[in-house]
Design a protein around this motif. Structure first.
Motif, PDB file in Angstrom:
ATOM      1  N   HIS A 257       0.848  -0.613   0.041  1.00 23.84           N
ATOM      2  CA  HIS A 257       0.303  -0.487   0.331  1.00 23.84           C
ATOM      3  C   HIS A 257       0.612   1.271  -0.016  1.00 23.84           C
ATOM      4  O   HIS A 257       2.255   1.250   0.257  1.00 23.84           O
ATOM      5  CB  HIS A 257      -0.703  -0.024   1.172  1.00 23.84           C
ATOM      6  N   TYR A 258       0.129   2.195  -0.123  1.00 24.22           N
ATOM      7  CA  TYR A 258       0.636   3.531  -0.117  1.00 24.22           C
ATOM      8  C   TYR A 258       0.903   4.502   1.027  1.00 24.22           C
ATOM      9  O   TYR A 258      -0.094   4.073   2.141  1.00 24.22           O
ATOM     10  CB  TYR A 258       0.121   4.385  -1.584  1.00 24.22           C
ATOM     11  N   SER A 259       1.556   5.561   1.408  1.00 25.80           N
ATOM     12  CA  SER A 259       1.644   6.336   2.594  1.00 25.80           C
ATOM     13  C   SER A 259       2.140   7.898   2.040  1.00 25.80           C
ATOM     14  O   SER A 259       2.594   8.079   0.754  1.00 25.80           O
ATOM     15  CB  SER A 259       2.396   5.682   3.874  1.00 25.80           C
ATOM     16  N   GLY A 260       1.083   8.803   1.965  1.00 27.09           N
ATOM     17  CA  GLY A 260       1.330   9.457   2.022  1.00 27.09           C
ATOM     18  C   GLY A 260       0.537  10.515   1.752  1.00 27.09           C
ATOM     19  O   GLY A 260       0.621  11.700   0.635  1.00 27.09           O
ATOM     20  N   LEU A 261      -0.407   9.956   0.735  1.00 30.23           N
ATOM     21  CA  LEU A 261      -1.418  10.338   0.205  1.00 30.23           C
ATOM     22  C   LEU A 261      -2.778  10.650   1.246  1.00 30.23           C
ATOM     23  O   LEU A 261      -3.371  10.728   1.836  1.00 30.23           O
ATOM     24  CB  LEU A 261      -2.219   9.225  -1.075  1.00 30.23           C
ATOM     25  N   LEU A 262      -3.370  12.506   0.078  1.00 27.15           N
ATOM     26  CA  LEU A 262      -4.362  12.335   0.507  1.00 27.15           C
ATOM     27  C   LEU A 262      -5.794  11.284   0.338  1.00 27.15           C
ATOM     28  O   LEU A 262      -5.707  11.107  -0.497  1.00 27.15           O
ATOM     29  CB  LEU A 262      -4.774  13.781  -0.346  1.00 27.15           C
ATOM     30  N   ARG A 263      -6.713  11.275   0.800  1.00 31.44           N
ATOM     31  CA  ARG A 263      -8.476  10.525   1.748  1.00 31.44           C
ATOM     32  C   ARG A 263      -9.091  10.909   1.751  1.00 31.44           C
ATOM     33  O   ARG A 263      -9.429  12.115   2.276  1.00 31.44           O
ATOM     34  CB  ARG A 263      -7.609   9.495   2.457  1.00 31.44           C
ATOM     35  N   CYS A 264      -9.878  10.661   1.137  1.00 30.34           N
ATOM     36  CA  CYS A 264     -11.329  12.189   0.768  1.00 30.34           C
ATOM     37  C   CYS A 264     -11.843  11.743   1.828  1.00 30.34           C
ATOM     38  O   CYS A 264     -13.123  12.327   2.692  1.00 30.34           O
ATOM     39  CB  CYS A 264     -12.210  11.919  -0.267  1.00 30.34           C
ATOM     40  N   ARG A 265     -11.911  10.339   2.813  1.00 29.31           N
ATOM     41  CA  ARG A 265     -12.624   9.696   3.605  1.00 29.31           C
ATOM     42  C   ARG A 265     -14.219   9.371   3.165  1.00 29.31           C
ATOM     43  O   ARG A 265     -15.002   9.059   4.289  1.00 29.31           O
ATOM     44  CB  ARG A 265     -12.456  10.058   5.104  1.00 29.31           C
ATOM     45  N   ALA A 266     -14.575   9.817   2.315  1.00 26.41           N
ATOM     46  CA  ALA A 266     -16.066   9.761   1.678  1.00 26.41           C
ATOM     47  C   ALA A 266     -16.773   8.128   2.019  1.00 26.41           C
ATOM     48  O   ALA A 266     -16.211   7.451   1.817  1.00 26.41           O
ATOM     49  CB  ALA A 266     -16.125  10.234   0.547  1.00 26.41           C
ATOM     50  N   LYS A 267     -17.913   8.287   2.549  1.00 28.01           N
ATOM     51  CA  LYS A 267     -18.805   6.470   2.298  1.00 28.01           C
ATOM     52  C   LYS A 267     -18.702   6.256   1.318  1.00 28.01           C
ATOM     53  O   LYS A 267     -18.963   4.639   1.278  1.00 28.01           O
ATOM     54  CB  LYS A 267     -19.949   6.699   3.205  1.00 28.01           C
ATOM     55  N   ALA A 268     -19.022   6.873  -0.211  1.00 25.84           N
ATOM     56  CA  ALA A 268     -18.844   6.207  -1.208  1.00 25.84           C
ATOM     57  C   ALA A 268     -17.797   5.919  -1.763  1.00 25.84           C
ATOM     58  O   ALA A 268     -18.025   6.073  -3.034  1.00 25.84           O
ATOM     59  CB  ALA A 268     -19.870   6.765  -2.215  1.00 25.84           C
TER      60      ALA A 268
ATOM     61  N   PRO B 190     -15.208   4.732  -3.408  1.00 22.30           N
ATOM     62  CA  PRO B 190     -14.442   3.023  -3.836  1.00 22.30           C
ATOM     63  C   PRO B 190     -13.355   2.666  -2.864  1.00 22.30           C
ATOM     64  O   PRO B 190     -13.424   1.458  -2.247  1.00 22.30           O
ATOM     65  CB  PRO B 190     -14.723   2.688  -5.184  1.00 22.30           C
ATOM     66  N   SER B 191     -12.345   3.747  -3.046  1.00 27.07           N
ATOM     67  CA  SER B 191     -10.845   3.897  -2.523  1.00 27.07           C
ATOM     68  C   SER B 191     -10.788   3.464  -0.981  1.00 27.07           C
ATOM     69  O   SER B 191     -10.506   2.738  -0.541  1.00 27.07           O
ATOM     70  CB  SER B 191      -9.969   4.108  -3.558  1.00 27.07           C
ATOM     71  N   CYS B 192     -11.926   4.670  -0.850  1.00 27.42           N
ATOM     72  CA  CYS B 192     -11.735   4.617   0.555  1.00 27.42           C
ATOM     73  C   CYS B 192     -12.544   3.448   1.903  1.00 27.42           C
ATOM     74  O   CYS B 192     -11.923   3.482   2.677  1.00 27.42           O
ATOM     75  CB  CYS B 192     -12.620   5.851   1.464  1.00 27.42           C
ATOM     76  N   VAL B 193     -13.427   2.933   1.096  1.00 23.81           N
ATOM     77  CA  VAL B 193     -14.549   2.070   1.122  1.00 23.81           C
ATOM     78  C   VAL B 193     -13.456   0.849   1.803  1.00 23.81           C
ATOM     79  O   VAL B 193     -13.083   0.482   2.132  1.00 23.81           O
ATOM     80  CB  VAL B 193     -15.353   1.995   0.426  1.00 23.81           C
ATOM     81  N   ALA B 194     -12.221   0.541   0.494  1.00 24.36           N
ATOM     82  CA  ALA B 194     -11.478  -0.503   0.710  1.00 24.36           C
ATOM     83  C   ALA B 194     -10.853  -0.390   1.934  1.00 24.36           C
ATOM     84  O   ALA B 194     -10.734  -1.507   2.559  1.00 24.36           O
ATOM     85  CB  ALA B 194     -10.741  -0.765  -1.057  1.00 24.36           C
ATOM     86  N   VAL B 195     -10.157   1.001   2.291  1.00 20.64           N
ATOM     87  CA  VAL B 195      -9.387   0.547   3.258  1.00 20.64           C
ATOM     88  C   VAL B 195      -9.750   0.525   4.611  1.00 20.64           C
ATOM     89  O   VAL B 195      -9.127  -0.165   5.182  1.00 20.64           O
ATOM     90  CB  VAL B 195      -8.424   2.318   2.964  1.00 20.64           C
ATOM     91  N   ARG B 196     -10.937   1.144   4.784  1.00 20.89           N
ATOM     92  CA  ARG B 196     -12.255   1.738   6.195  1.00 20.89           C
ATOM     93  C   ARG B 196     -12.465  -0.127   5.970  1.00 20.89           C
ATOM     94  O   ARG B 196     -12.599  -0.443   7.334  1.00 20.89           O
ATOM     95  CB  ARG B 196     -13.373   2.290   5.696  1.00 20.89           C
ATOM     96  N   ARG B 197     -12.784  -0.882   5.128  1.00 19.29           N
ATOM     97  CA  ARG B 197     -13.663  -2.430   5.471  1.00 19.29           C
ATOM     98  C   ARG B 197     -12.060  -3.668   5.682  1.00 19.29           C
ATOM     99  O   ARG B 197     -12.454  -3.696   6.953  1.00 19.29           O
ATOM    100  CB  ARG B 197     -14.054  -2.575   4.010  1.00 19.29           C
ATOM    101  N   LEU B 198     -10.842  -2.750   5.644  1.00 21.05           N
ATOM    102  CA  LEU B 198      -9.640  -3.732   5.700  1.00 21.05           C
ATOM    103  C   LEU B 198      -9.576  -3.560   7.172  1.00 21.05           C
ATOM    104  O   LEU B 198      -9.369  -3.908   8.286  1.00 21.05           O
ATOM    105  CB  LEU B 198      -8.951  -3.353   5.098  1.00 21.05           C
ATOM    106  N   LYS B 199      -9.709  -1.973   7.678  1.00 20.36           N
ATOM    107  CA  LYS B 199      -8.948  -1.733   9.171  1.00 20.36           C
ATOM    108  C   LYS B 199     -10.396  -1.973   9.561  1.00 20.36           C
ATOM    109  O   LYS B 199     -10.413  -2.832  11.204  1.00 20.36           O
ATOM    110  CB  LYS B 199      -9.491   0.074   8.879  1.00 20.36           C
ATOM    111  N   THR B 200     -11.641  -2.099   9.341  1.00 26.06           N
ATOM    112  CA  THR B 200     -13.458  -2.601  10.010  1.00 26.06           C
ATOM    113  C   THR B 200     -12.713  -3.996  10.884  1.00 26.06           C
ATOM    114  O   THR B 200     -13.297  -4.610  11.646  1.00 26.06           O
ATOM    115  CB  THR B 200     -14.124  -2.119   9.554  1.00 26.06           C
TER     116      THR B 200
END
Length: 364
Positions: free
Chosen positions: A21-32, A34-44
């Motif tokens: 994975h990458y580190s040092g990139l901006l994340r929008c953290r929007a619920k919809a 797809p990229s942030c959903v994948a990251v959030r699902r993994l952490k959850t």
């Protein structure tokens, strides 16, 4: 831009045993997103699995409880989604819930909402993982299911009307469960939405929002404009989901699991720090030129990092951008051979210090 814009001097490519994975990139953290959903699902998924492991070790027993309601094509997601969330909050209030918990000597939970769209429209439902301090008999499970259904049906009828009142069979399901089953119910298993078995009209329970988006992206483009058709039903449904879920939580936890969650988060951080390997540190200019390539090879770079490691990434950058950029990445990476230390944590709040004192004294 989510997953593209830098927030640091460089972009790190990190590898763990399961993925890169990458580190040092901006994340929008929007619920919809797809990229942030994948990251959030993994952490959850990691947090739920670790909390369940710790709770089982402390003698807790896990039960999977599903809450549904009746729905129709004329019902919007905003109406049914808001209704089911309000119904859950209402059920946790008042004397009834306190009496229900007392039957088992205490009860804690983790609850998440799942939304699918099928032939009968949007179908929101809740999956709760109950943590009970003792094992329940079959009779107690059946009684608990009956009590929950009566209360749930009453609240749904008050919130959404009798048309949405759940049926006695599927309205509430209560069964012993393990953590893997709960994660699978919520679609948090570490596989993409497209790998699930689907029929001609999608999954038997309908298509998830990410499956709707994937179907729209796979649809034919317009012959004149060369762009995807935004009037398709899949796109409109996904935008409806995006609007309704804005600002909503994916999961909620009871306060009684706070200690387990704190311990789980600390254990996960320690494991990640021990397992993380720095593959490459990409300077700003090299990252900018990578993002400008027509093929947008950011995912391909992660696949190379997973399979071939540091040497493979350097060779790959040399082929894509030239030897000058390969040498820049090599030079920059040599200066930072270990991952950057975690950001400075905020000092604990007075309440957190109070809880720590109680726990140390054995009274928390």
């Amino acid at each position: 831009m989510c997953g593209i814009q830098r927030i640091d001097q460089s972009v790190e490519v990190l590898r763990r045993p399961d993925a890169a994975h990458y580190s040092g990139l901006l994340r929008c953290r929007a619920k919809a997103c797809p990229s942030c959903v994948a990251v959030r699902r993994l952490k959850t998924a990691e947090e739920i699995a670790k909390v369940a492991e710790l709770a089982r070790g402390a003698g807790q027993h896990l039960y999977l409880v599903t809450f549904t309601l009746r729905h129709g094509l004329n019902m919007t997601l905003e109406k049914t989604g808001h209704g089911i969330r309000t119904a859950w909050r209402t059920m946790l209030q008042g004397r009834w819930w306190q009496t229900f918990k007392a039957k088992f000597g205490g009860l804690n939970f983790c609850v998440g909402e799942e939304m699918t769209h099928g032939a009968a429209g949007w179908h929101p439902h809740l999956h709760a993982l109950f943590f009970v301090p003792r094992e329940l008999s079959l009779g107690e499970i059946l009684d608990a299911r009956s009590d929950l259904f009566e209360r749930w049906a009453e609240i749904i009828a008050e919130q959404l009307g009798e048309a949405c009142e759940p049926l006695p069979g599927p309205g509430v399901d209560f069964r012993p469960a393990n953590c893997a089953e709960y994660l699978a119910k919520l679609g948090l298993e570490l596989s993409s939405a497209g790998t699930k078995e689907r029929g001609i009209e999608g999954n038997a329970a309908g298509r998830s929002p990410l499956e709707l988006l994937a179907d729209w992206l796979a649809s034919p483009v317009d012959a004149i404009t060369g762009e995807l058709d935004m009037s398709r039903a899949e796109f409109k449904l996904y935008r409806e989901f995006e609007r309704v879920m804005k600002g909503k939580k994916d999961h909620s936890w009871s306060t009684g699991l706070r200690d387990f969650r704190d311990e789980a988060k600390a254990a996960i951080k320690a494991e990640q720090l021990a397992e993380t390997e720095l593959i490459a540190d990409i300077p700003a200019e090299t990252w900018r030129q990578l993002c400008e390539l027509a093929s947008s090879p950011r995912i391909e770079l992660l696949e190379v990092a997973e399979q071939l490691g540091r040497a493979g990434v350097l060779d790959w950058i040399g082929r894509k951008l030239g030897d000058d950029h390969r040498r820049d990445v090599l030079k920059w990476s040599e200066l930072t051979r270990t991952p950057k230390p975690p950001r400075k944590q905020r000092p604990p709040s007075p309440y957190a210090l109070y809880r720590a004192e109680q726990k140390a004294a054995g009274t928390g």
